[in-house]
Design an enzyme around this catalytic site. Structure first.
Site, PDB file in Angstrom:
ATOM      1  N   ASN A  96      -1.310   1.475   6.090  1.00 40.02           N
ATOM      2  CA  ASN A  96      -0.439   0.549   5.382  1.00 40.02           C
ATOM      3  C   ASN A  96       0.153  -0.378   6.439  1.00 40.02           C
ATOM      4  OD1 ASN A  96       1.554  -0.746   3.954  1.00 40.02           O
ATOM      5  ND2 ASN A  96       2.853   1.057   3.712  1.00 40.02           N
ATOM      6  N   GLY A  97      -0.001  -1.695   6.228  1.00 41.35           N
ATOM      7  CA  GLY A  97       0.535  -2.643   7.210  1.00 41.35           C
ATOM      8  C   GLY A  97      -0.494  -3.711   7.517  1.00 41.35           C
ATOM      9  N   TRP A 131      -2.975  -2.359  -1.720  1.00 40.06           N
ATOM     10  CA  TRP A 131      -2.495  -3.628  -2.219  1.00 40.06           C
ATOM     11  C   TRP A 131      -3.072  -4.651  -1.254  1.00 40.06           C
ATOM     12  CZ3 TRP A 131       0.878  -7.830  -1.463  1.00 40.06           C
ATOM     13  CH2 TRP A 131       1.270  -8.461  -2.640  1.00 40.06           C
ATOM     14  N   LYS A 172       7.339 -10.918 -15.925  1.00 39.83           N
ATOM     15  CA  LYS A 172       7.132 -11.093 -14.485  1.00 39.83           C
ATOM     16  C   LYS A 172       6.026 -12.101 -14.219  1.00 39.83           C
ATOM     17  CE  LYS A 172       7.791 -10.148 -10.199  1.00 39.83           C
ATOM     18  NZ  LYS A 172       8.959 -10.882  -9.678  1.00 39.83           N
ATOM     19  N   ARG A 183       4.671   0.871  -6.657  1.00 41.53           N
ATOM     20  CA  ARG A 183       4.668  -0.063  -5.527  1.00 41.53           C
ATOM     21  C   ARG A 183       3.673  -1.205  -5.734  1.00 41.53           C
ATOM     22  NH1 ARG A 183       6.618   2.462  -0.753  1.00 41.53           N
ATOM     23  NH2 ARG A 183       5.191   1.342   0.596  1.00 41.53           N
ATOM     24  N   HIS A 195      28.578 -38.439 -11.552  1.00 41.22           N
ATOM     25  CA  HIS A 195      27.868 -39.263 -12.536  1.00 41.22           C
ATOM     26  C   HIS A 195      27.753 -38.540 -13.873  1.00 41.22           C
ATOM     27  CE1 HIS A 195      27.057 -42.156  -9.447  1.00 41.22           C
ATOM     28  NE2 HIS A 195      26.547 -41.204  -8.679  1.00 41.22           N
ATOM     29  N   GLU A 252      18.770 -15.767 -15.577  1.00 43.74           N
ATOM     30  CA  GLU A 252      17.785 -14.703 -15.805  1.00 43.74           C
ATOM     31  C   GLU A 252      18.449 -13.332 -15.951  1.00 43.74           C
ATOM     32  OE1 GLU A 252      13.793 -15.828 -13.323  1.00 43.74           O
ATOM     33  OE2 GLU A 252      15.567 -15.501 -12.133  1.00 43.74           O
ATOM     34  N   GLU A 275      18.218 -22.554  -7.704  1.00 50.26           N
ATOM     35  CA  GLU A 275      17.764 -21.164  -7.673  1.00 50.26           C
ATOM     36  C   GLU A 275      18.919 -20.196  -7.976  1.00 50.26           C
ATOM     37  OE1 GLU A 275      15.059 -19.744  -7.853  1.00 50.26           O
ATOM     38  OE2 GLU A 275      15.340 -17.727  -7.086  1.00 50.26           O
ATOM     39  N   LYS A 334      18.918 -17.663 -11.152  1.00 50.96           N
ATOM     40  CA  LYS A 334      19.104 -16.207 -11.033  1.00 50.96           C
ATOM     41  C   LYS A 334      20.163 -15.727 -12.024  1.00 50.96           C
ATOM     42  CE  LYS A 334      16.202 -14.867  -9.229  1.00 50.96           C
ATOM     43  NZ  LYS A 334      15.302 -15.927  -8.995  1.00 50.96           N
ATOM     44  N   CYS A 383       0.830  -1.209   0.000  1.00 51.79           N
ATOM     45  CA  CYS A 383       0.000   0.000   0.000  1.00 51.79           C
ATOM     46  C   CYS A 383       0.864   1.259   0.000  1.00 51.79           C
ATOM     47  CB  CYS A 383      -0.864   0.033   1.249  1.00 51.79           C
ATOM     48  SG  CYS A 383      -1.881  -1.408   1.425  1.00 51.79           S
TER      49      CYS A 383
HETATM   50  C1  G6P Z   1       8.022 -16.123 -14.437  1.00 50.47           C
HETATM   51  C2  G6P Z   1       8.887 -15.175 -13.614  1.00 50.47           C
HETATM   52  C3  G6P Z   1       9.610 -15.955 -12.513  1.00 50.47           C
HETATM   53  C4  G6P Z   1       8.608 -16.690 -11.652  1.00 50.47           C
HETATM   54  C5  G6P Z   1       7.711 -17.615 -12.504  1.00 50.47           C
HETATM   55  C6  G6P Z   1       6.561 -18.173 -11.700  1.00 50.47           C
HETATM   56  O1  G6P Z   1       8.823 -16.980 -15.165  1.00 50.47           O
HETATM   57  O2  G6P Z   1       9.826 -14.526 -14.444  1.00 50.47           O
HETATM   58  O3  G6P Z   1      10.350 -15.064 -11.706  1.00 50.47           O
HETATM   59  O4  G6P Z   1       9.280 -17.457 -10.696  1.00 50.47           O
HETATM   60  O5  G6P Z   1       7.139 -16.868 -13.585  1.00 50.47           O
HETATM   61  O6  G6P Z   1       5.714 -17.126 -11.351  1.00 50.47           O
HETATM   62  P1  G6P Z   1       4.695 -17.156 -10.156  1.00 50.47           P
HETATM   63  O7  G6P Z   1       4.053 -15.789 -10.201  1.00 50.47           O
HETATM   64  O8  G6P Z   1       3.705 -18.239 -10.446  1.00 50.47           O
HETATM   65  O9  G6P Z   1       5.449 -17.397  -8.907  1.00 50.47           O
END
Ligand code: G6P
Length: 610
Positions: free
Chosen positions: A101-102, A77, A605, A27, A506, A490, A483, A487, A2
């Site tokens: 907000n909170g 939000w 996203k 935001r 292996h 990406e 992960e 990263k 928010c």
């Molecule tokens: C897209 C984004 C990733 C995210 C994935 C799953 O590929 O670029 O960063 O992890 O979607 O998205 P979700 O909103 O379902 O977590």
């Protein structure tokens, strides 16, 4: 998250507030609203709210004569209750109108008391309760004292902007764990969640601290403590331009969001741990408590970073809740023949709540009779609505495409879920208590890791020339290797492979030479010795090694090329810490290669197509 704006001064409040809300749009929000003291002599407050964009609110406000120089505004939000006009702020109760907000943890308890006192609520929000509470206190006290009496009763996080039609020339603002900045202009004062909504009016600001209350009129302001003592705060000059203000001084949203993790985790945990009892309380799952007791198998479905969080969840749920768990890519699961019975729970993990594959998979599971649950960040999103029950992350909007704070927030919810399900089964009170006690310390541990940012940046610069990287981890940290590699892919478009450390021999070990550095996650856990053997094997083949390990693991200094240390915690909670240096490394690696880390090429996203 928010956004709040408040104005008191000599100009038209509406224009300042709408402009301020526009600057807070980044935001993330789903509805907006504004309240103006329309006529001070008649003590009249007018409120306009709209679902959707600030532009829709601005249009609606055009049609109303909103003239006044005192007002508050908000972008919501959603956390408690779906996005709707009724749930949008400002909220009113009699003479009191406020924006918040909170999260108010004890709102239900307070609401029940107020309902008994004949208060009528028009929204599902926790925020409306605060307005009613102040109104109730105003029956016996003056405005300021009523606010103080209310604050004593609130548990949780809040930034508040409050006006009172009986005292139309006053605006009270409060900060406790949710951000709030006061802009000190020439005969005008502006409150906002961050300086981006203030900077066009003044560069003189006070960053309010937790427990500070500001009482402002058009002729001045006073900052007080929670015990009503006056506090003298120095005004600080903002050095930022508009864009920098939105990022709160960070170079990119990704870096800001990495640094926000302690806060996002605290928000995920807020009001959900009863440490003394070793219990986790997840309000969104209350309606299915009995079904949860009957679960014999869990299937987690998700994509991308959320999938990696699910893999960590698999280790937690099997080891501590004793429930067989599988994790599957949603895109695969939806085309399988799912073997499900009524004792299977299918959990969708999704930041956006809109990922097409995850949605399709959860719908398929529902058709087959599974209990469907969601761990979702975006309130009111399709996955949140389509599942039988669920838990919201409360991580706030994530703007950078690469997910960081959502990941650690998802892990935090999985920890709570493990304790909840575990305590319904074999987990002892002592174990529940131990996990939750350690979990509470995680935000502070992450702060400690984030302090190594400069060191990690140097490391990224040192390794930026490599076009291939290996990420290795074992058990709880195997998903963190995945992960870490994700990263890098990406953000840097560099080939990175995440692998289970034990699988190296292996096949992949054939790739190791001086041009393929490995990042190895080797905290002191139950598989530490085995992971160290892997490091030796790589070093023997001239491979460079960066190790993420627990503080004080001296013996690794001899074999690793570089070391990043993390604080000690329980083995199951390690991923919440080990991932942080990998996020920072990927960020600096991408920046060092001159790339747009917030919006990497080809990525979205939220992937709402198959
Ligand atoms: C897209 C984004 C990733 C995210 C994935 C799953 O590929 O670029 O960063 O992890 O979607 O998205 P979700 O909103 O379902 O977590």
């Amino acid at each position: 998250m928010c956004g709040i704006v408040g104005y008191i001064g000599k100009n038209n409040a509406k224009d300042v507030l709408i402009e301020g809300l526009k600057r807070l749009e980044y935001r993330g929000y789903d509805s907006a609203g504004i309240a103006i003291v329309n006529d001070q002599t008649k003590k009249k407050v007018s409120i306009v709210k709209a679902v959707g964009k600030v532009a829709a609110l601005a249009e609606k406000s055009q049609k109303r004569a909103l003239n006044g120089s005192v007002g508050i505004a908000h972008t919501r939000w959603a956390t408690h209750g779906k996005p709707s006009v009724a749930n949008a702020h400002p909220h009113s109760a009699g003479r009191i109108t406020l924006v918040h907000n909170g999260i108010i943890e004890n709102y239900q308890e307070l609401k029940n008391i107020l309902i008994k006192k004949k208060h009528i609520f028009t929204s599902e929000t926790d925020s409306e309760v605060v307005a009613h509470l102040i109104e109730q206190e105003c029956k016996k006290k003056n405005f300021e004292d009523a606010v103080y009496a209310t604050l004593k009763q609130l548990k949780g996080a809040y930034a508040l902007g409050i006006i009172n039609s009986d005292e139309p020339g006053k605006l009270i603002a409060v900060r406790n764990s949710s951000p709030l900045v006061l802009g000190v202009g020439d005969g005008e004062y502006i409150f906002a969640s961050d300086p981006s909504a203030i900077i066009q009016h003044t560069k003189d600001v006070i960053y309010l601290e937790d427990g500070e209350v500001v009482i402002a009129t058009a002729s001045g302001y006073t900052v007080k403590t929670l015990t009503q003592k006056i506090r003298h705060r120095n005004v600080q000059k903002l050095e930022w331009n508009d864009e920098q203000a939105q990022k709160e001084g960070y170079a990119h949203f990704m870096l800001k969001e990495i640094f926000e993790q302690p806060h996002a985790i605290a928000d995920a945990l807020r009001g959900r741990m009863e440490i003394g009892e070793g219990l986790a309380r997840l309000g969104g799952l209350r309606s299915v408590t009995d079904e949860l007791r009957e679960i014999e198998r869990i299937i987690i479905i998700s994509c991308g970073t959320s999938y990696n969080a699910g893999l960590v969840g698999e280790y937690m749920l099997e080891e501590y809740a004793g429930i067989p768990t599988e994790v599957e890519y949603a895109s695969e699961y939806r085309y399988r023949k799912p073997l499900i019975d009524k004792h299977t729970a299918v959990i969708a993990i999704s930041q956006s709540g809109e990922t097409a594959d995850t949605l399709a998979a959860i719908r398929e599971a529902k058709r087959k009779g599974a209990l469907t649950l969601g761990i979702v960040n975006a309130v009111g999103s399709t996955i949140a609505r389509d599942t039988d029950a669920g838990v919201y992350n409360h991580a706030g909007p994530e703007i950078s495409v690469a997910s960081t704070k959502s990941f650690t927030s998802q892990l935090s919810i999985l920890v709570l879920l493990t304790v909840l399900l575990g305590r319904q089964r074999d987990m002892s009170f002592t174990m529940g208590k131990r996990i939750l006690t350690e979990m509470k310390r995680i935000p502070r541990h992450i702060d400690t890791i984030a302090k190594q940012d400069k060191k990690i940046k140097k490391l990224a610069q040192k390794y930026k020339k490599y076009d291939d990287l290996f990420y290795l981890g074992r058990k709880y940290n195997y998903p963190i290797a995945l992960e870490g590699a994700l990263k890098i892919k990406e953000i840097s478009y560099v080939h990175a492979e995440g692998y289970a450390a034990g699988e190296m021999k292996h096949g992949p070990i054939a790739l190791i030479d001086k041009d393929l550095p490995s990042i190895i996650i080797a905290p002191k856990d139950s598989v530490y010795e085995k992971t160290v053997s892997g490091i030796e094997e790589i070093r023997a083949r001239r491979g460079k090694v960066i190790v993420i390990t627990t503080k004080g693991t001296k013996e690794l200094e001899k074999i690793a090329n570089d070391i990043i240390e993390i604080p000690k915690t329980l083995e199951m909670l390690m991923p919440l810490l080990t991932v942080v240096p990998l996020q920072l490394f990927a960020y600096h690696f991408g920046v060092a290669r001159g790339l747009d880390v917030d919006q990497p090429r080809n990525l979205a996203k939220s992937v709402t197509v198959e």
